[in-house]
Write a protein that holds these residues in place. Structure first.
Motif, PDB file in Angstrom:
ATOM      1  N   ALA A   3      20.211  37.198 -78.618  1.00  0.00           N
ATOM      2  CA  ALA A   3      20.880  36.655 -79.804  1.00  0.00           C
ATOM      3  C   ALA A   3      21.322  37.772 -80.736  1.00  0.00           C
ATOM      4  O   ALA A   3      22.424  37.723 -81.311  1.00  0.00           O
ATOM      5  N   SER A   4      20.488  38.808 -80.900  1.00  0.00           N
ATOM      6  CA  SER A   4      20.851  39.903 -81.795  1.00  0.00           C
ATOM      7  C   SER A   4      22.005  40.727 -81.217  1.00  0.00           C
ATOM      8  O   SER A   4      22.870  41.199 -81.954  1.00  0.00           O
ATOM      9  N   PHE A   5      22.022  40.899 -79.888  1.00  0.00           N
ATOM     10  CA  PHE A   5      23.129  41.620 -79.250  1.00  0.00           C
ATOM     11  C   PHE A   5      24.438  40.854 -79.446  1.00  0.00           C
ATOM     12  O   PHE A   5      25.475  41.448 -79.781  1.00  0.00           O
ATOM     13  N   ILE A   6      24.387  39.529 -79.226  1.00  0.00           N
ATOM     14  CA  ILE A   6      25.587  38.700 -79.404  1.00  0.00           C
ATOM     15  C   ILE A   6      26.060  38.752 -80.849  1.00  0.00           C
ATOM     16  O   ILE A   6      27.261  38.845 -81.131  1.00  0.00           O
ATOM     17  N   MET A  10      29.710  39.993 -81.784  1.00  0.00           N
ATOM     18  CA  MET A  10      30.642  39.104 -82.482  1.00  0.00           C
ATOM     19  C   MET A  10      31.091  39.709 -83.809  1.00  0.00           C
ATOM     20  O   MET A  10      32.240  39.559 -84.229  1.00  0.00           O
ATOM     21  N   GLY A  11      30.161  40.376 -84.473  1.00  0.00           N
ATOM     22  CA  GLY A  11      30.481  40.934 -85.781  1.00  0.00           C
ATOM     23  C   GLY A  11      31.072  42.323 -85.729  1.00  0.00           C
ATOM     24  O   GLY A  11      31.424  42.888 -86.772  1.00  0.00           O
ATOM     25  N   ARG A  47      24.050  55.557 -85.913  1.00  0.00           N
ATOM     26  CA  ARG A  47      24.117  54.199 -86.492  1.00  0.00           C
ATOM     27  C   ARG A  47      22.983  53.330 -85.971  1.00  0.00           C
ATOM     28  O   ARG A  47      22.283  52.648 -86.738  1.00  0.00           O
ATOM     29  N   ILE A  48      22.786  53.337 -84.651  1.00  0.00           N
ATOM     30  CA  ILE A  48      21.752  52.487 -84.052  1.00  0.00           C
ATOM     31  C   ILE A  48      20.361  52.936 -84.490  1.00  0.00           C
ATOM     32  O   ILE A  48      19.460  52.107 -84.687  1.00  0.00           O
ATOM     33  N   ALA A 161      17.880  47.275 -82.988  1.00  0.00           N
ATOM     34  CA  ALA A 161      18.466  48.185 -81.998  1.00  0.00           C
ATOM     35  C   ALA A 161      19.435  47.420 -81.096  1.00  0.00           C
ATOM     36  O   ALA A 161      20.528  47.914 -80.773  1.00  0.00           O
ATOM     37  N   ALA A 162      19.041  46.201 -80.686  1.00  0.00           N
ATOM     38  CA  ALA A 162      19.925  45.375 -79.860  1.00  0.00           C
ATOM     39  C   ALA A 162      21.163  44.958 -80.646  1.00  0.00           C
ATOM     40  O   ALA A 162      22.277  44.902 -80.108  1.00  0.00           O
ATOM     41  N   PHE A 163      20.978  44.683 -81.928  1.00  0.00           N
ATOM     42  CA  PHE A 163      22.106  44.368 -82.806  1.00  0.00           C
ATOM     43  C   PHE A 163      23.096  45.533 -82.838  1.00  0.00           C
ATOM     44  O   PHE A 163      24.306  45.359 -82.693  1.00  0.00           O
ATOM     45  N   GLY A 164      22.566  46.750 -83.007  1.00  0.00           N
ATOM     46  CA  GLY A 164      23.413  47.934 -83.021  1.00  0.00           C
ATOM     47  C   GLY A 164      24.116  48.151 -81.696  1.00  0.00           C
ATOM     48  O   GLY A 164      25.292  48.531 -81.664  1.00  0.00           O
ATOM     49  N   ALA A 165      23.406  47.889 -80.598  1.00  0.00           N
ATOM     50  CA  ALA A 165      24.011  48.031 -79.272  1.00  0.00           C
ATOM     51  C   ALA A 165      25.172  47.056 -79.101  1.00  0.00           C
ATOM     52  O   ALA A 165      26.163  47.360 -78.434  1.00  0.00           O
ATOM     53  N   GLY A 166      25.061  45.884 -79.722  1.00  0.00           N
ATOM     54  CA  GLY A 166      26.139  44.903 -79.639  1.00  0.00           C
ATOM     55  C   GLY A 166      27.414  45.377 -80.325  1.00  0.00           C
ATOM     56  O   GLY A 166      28.520  45.015 -79.913  1.00  0.00           O
TER      57      GLY A 166
END
Length: 243
Positions: A3-6, A10-11, A47-48, A161-166
């Protein structure tokens, strides 16, 4: 983590609008081949890393709320606020004037970032990325809510970290191929952001409802309950004295 990667992916086209000017002024545009890729990698690694540090801190904060028995309500309230935000935005309600809260911390980061960008040195790329990751951003705030809801330091770090990877594909692409993503494409994907926010809001609400669904709505128990249970539990191998 999916969910955090998506959410990050998306953002990421929102990120292009906000951080794209910084990415386009990085000292990599004159480079070619492996060195250009390395420079872009350093910037995005910075950034990540910044997002991961934020995840550590807010995961720790979520852990304190968990120990206080507040995580369940926090998850439900946060999810509800996200859904309310989507509804208000879709109704055309203007919530802010487009400004972030001023502060000495933010001003200092912008000042350092400006100095590093003016130097135009390859060795500063990681630091530029790290400082960029600390700048105020509504999308990052959204990721932080997920880190808090995780209720765990490590999970909070991994979430961010997964958010940043996204965000990596779009941010790396706009740096390497400045012409790659056209405005119409960015606008179409940006319109999907309310969907991503709504999904995250629903997941947070489900998480707080304690439905017993693995990974989606696991049973949350407060840390104080564990302490009481452990203090009052009698070890099974302890026998009553004989009379």
């Amino acid at each position: 983590m999916i969910a955090s990667f998506i959410l990050g992916f998306m953002g990421s086209f929102h990120c292009i609008g906000m951080c794209g000017p910084i990415a386009l002024t990085l000292p990599v545009q004159h480079l070619t081949g492996a060195r250009k890729l390395a420079g872009i990698g350093l910037y995005n690694a910075g950034r990540i890393s910044a997002y991961s540090v934020l995840g550590l801190f807010f995961g720790w904060l979520g852990r304190q709320l968990y120990l206080g028995g507040l995580q369940q309500w926090l998850s439900i309230i946060t999810g509800s606020l996200l859904l309310l935000l989507v509804i208000l935005k879709s109704a055309g309600v203007r919530l802010t004037k487009g400004r972030h809260l001023p502060g000495v911390f933010t001003s200092k980061i912008k000042s350092l970032l400006g100095s590093l960008l003016r130097e135009q040195r390859f060795s500063t790329l990681y630091a530029i990325g790290f400082l960029n990751g600390l700048l105020p951003c509504g999308l990052v705030y959204l990721g932080i809510t997920g880190a808090i809801a995780s209720g765990d330091v490590l999970k909070g770090m991994l979430f961010m970290a997964a958010f940043g990877a996204g965000t990596l594909p779009a941010m790396a692409g706009v740096t390497y191929f400045s012409y790659l993503v056209s405005l119409p494409v960015r606008n179409r994907i940006r319109r999907m952001m309310p969907v991503a926010v709504s999904i995250m809001g629903v997941l947070l609400i489900l998480r707080g409802l304690n439905l017993g669904i693995p990974y989606i709505s696991p049973v949350l128990t407060s840390g104080t309950e564990h302490v009481v249970e452990n203090c009052c539990h009698k070890p099974s191998n302890q026998h009553e004295p004989h009379q």
